[in-house]
Design an enzyme around this catalytic site. Structure first.
Site, short mmCIF file in Angstrom:
data_model
loop_
_atom_site.label_atom_id
_atom_site.label_comp_id
_atom_site.label_asym_id
_atom_site.label_seq_id
_atom_site.Cartn_x
_atom_site.Cartn_y
_atom_site.Cartn_z
CG ASP A 13 -1.93 1.14 1.26
OD1 ASP A 13 -2.28 1.65 0.19
OD2 ASP A 13 -2.36 1.54 2.35
CB SER A 14 0.25 4.80 -0.69
OG SER A 14 -0.95 5.00 0.04
N GLY A 46 -3.54 8.93 -3.62
CA GLY A 46 -4.84 9.42 -4.08
C GLY A 46 -4.81 10.75 -4.79
CB CYS A 77 -3.37 0.44 -2.33
SG CYS A 77 -3.47 2.15 -2.91
CD GLU A 155 -0.48 6.61 6.70
OE1 GLU A 155 0.60 6.70 7.29
OE2 GLU A 155 -0.77 5.69 5.89
CB CYS A 191 -9.56 4.67 0.59
SG CYS A 191 -7.88 4.97 1.21
CB THR A 192 -7.00 -0.32 2.17
OG1 THR A 192 -5.85 0.43 1.77
CG2 THR A 192 -7.43 -1.25 1.04
CG HIS A 193 -5.19 4.86 4.43
ND1 HIS A 193 -4.60 4.46 3.25
CD2 HIS A 193 -4.16 5.27 5.23
CE1 HIS A 193 -3.29 4.60 3.34
NE2 HIS A 193 -3.00 5.09 4.53
#
Length: 267
Positions: A13-14, A46, A77, A155, A191-193
């Site tokens: 992922d990022s 993104g 991601c 994050e 979005c996986t976040h």
């Protein structure tokens, strides 16, 4: 192809969003060796162009596969998957699992037939999202909104920082303020976040909403693709590898350890 028990699953992922995919995968395959890779030097994805992502992601995954020799790679991601999945599959000689926006489960779940898609700007503008909506939710109204600030919120949460509730409120308002938004009852977290801040989104909602995402489905796909392969008898400490290690990354160490990632390396 013979697979060694210690050959890991590679999650990419990022940033830390892919942990929402890693967790259900680890629940299904508890002793799986894991390498979790985050492109911290390229974060966030993104807001990047399709051309940047299509060039960057296959190159990074090629280096990661060369170093860690995984049995399977997961692009955890949505942005990278919707743009670069075909490029990565062409470049690698191992199975690659992508992350699809959870539009099908959102359409199946929605009682009002109005659902939202909350993702990054790069994901929500992809024609792929329209194709999924036409295929699985043709009788629904689909609202979409891109919210980069929510990625940063996730994050910050994993770094243990105080969170601004206005960010989650603004993200939901981007959907509910659209025509038909007053009838929306389901939100696909594309979005996986975003599953990492589902509790914050739920708290910010002015009425009950159902949030759906693809973590469990991707975990089942990983389990299917590795059927019959040997695994270690006991869990091995996982590795978290970053393209840049700085104070932001070091602050993630306690959260990474909760996900079984006990060692940090730099690519």
């Amino acid at each position: 192809m013979t697979v060694a028990p210690q050959a890991p699953i590679l999650f990419f992922d990022s940033g830390v969003g892919g942990l929402s995919i890693l967790a259900p995968a680890r629940a299904l395959i508890p002793t799986a060796p894991v390498v979790y890779a985050a492109d911290s030097a390229g974060f966030p994805y993104g807001t990047k162009s399709e051309a940047e992502i299509a060039a960057r992601v296959p190159a990074l995954l090629g280096r990661l596969v060369e170093r860690y020799r995984p049995r399977l790679a997961v692009i955890a991601c949505n942005t990278a998957s919707t743009i670069a999945l075909s490029h990565v599959r062409a470049a690698l000689d191992i199975p690659v699992v992508g992350t699809v926006p959870a539009i099908k489960p959102a359409a199946l779940t929605s009682k009002s037939r109005v659902f939202g898609v909350l993702g990054t700007d790069a994901t929500v503008r992809q024609p792929y999202v329209d194709r999924l909506a036409a295929e699985h939710g043709a009788d629904c109204i689909m609202l979409r909104h891109g919210c980069a600030a929510l990625v940063q919120l996730a994050e910050a949460k994993l770094r243990g920082e105080p969170l601004d509730p206005a960010i989650a409120r603004a993200a939901l308002a981007g959907l509910t303020d659209q025509p038909g938004g007053d009838r929306m009852d389901t939100v696909a977290l594309a979005c996986t976040h975003f599953p990492l801040v589902e509790a914050e989104l739920a708290a910010a909602a002015s009425r009950p909403l159902t949030f759906v995402h693809g973590g469990e489905g991707i975990a089942r796909r990983i389990e299917f693709l590795t059927q019959g392969q040997p695994w270690p008898d006991v869990p091995a400490p996982g590795i978290a590898v970053f393209t840049r290690v700085d104070d932001h990354v070091r602050a993630l160490a306690p959260a990474l350890a909760r996900y079984g990632l006990n060692r940090i390396e730099q690519l």
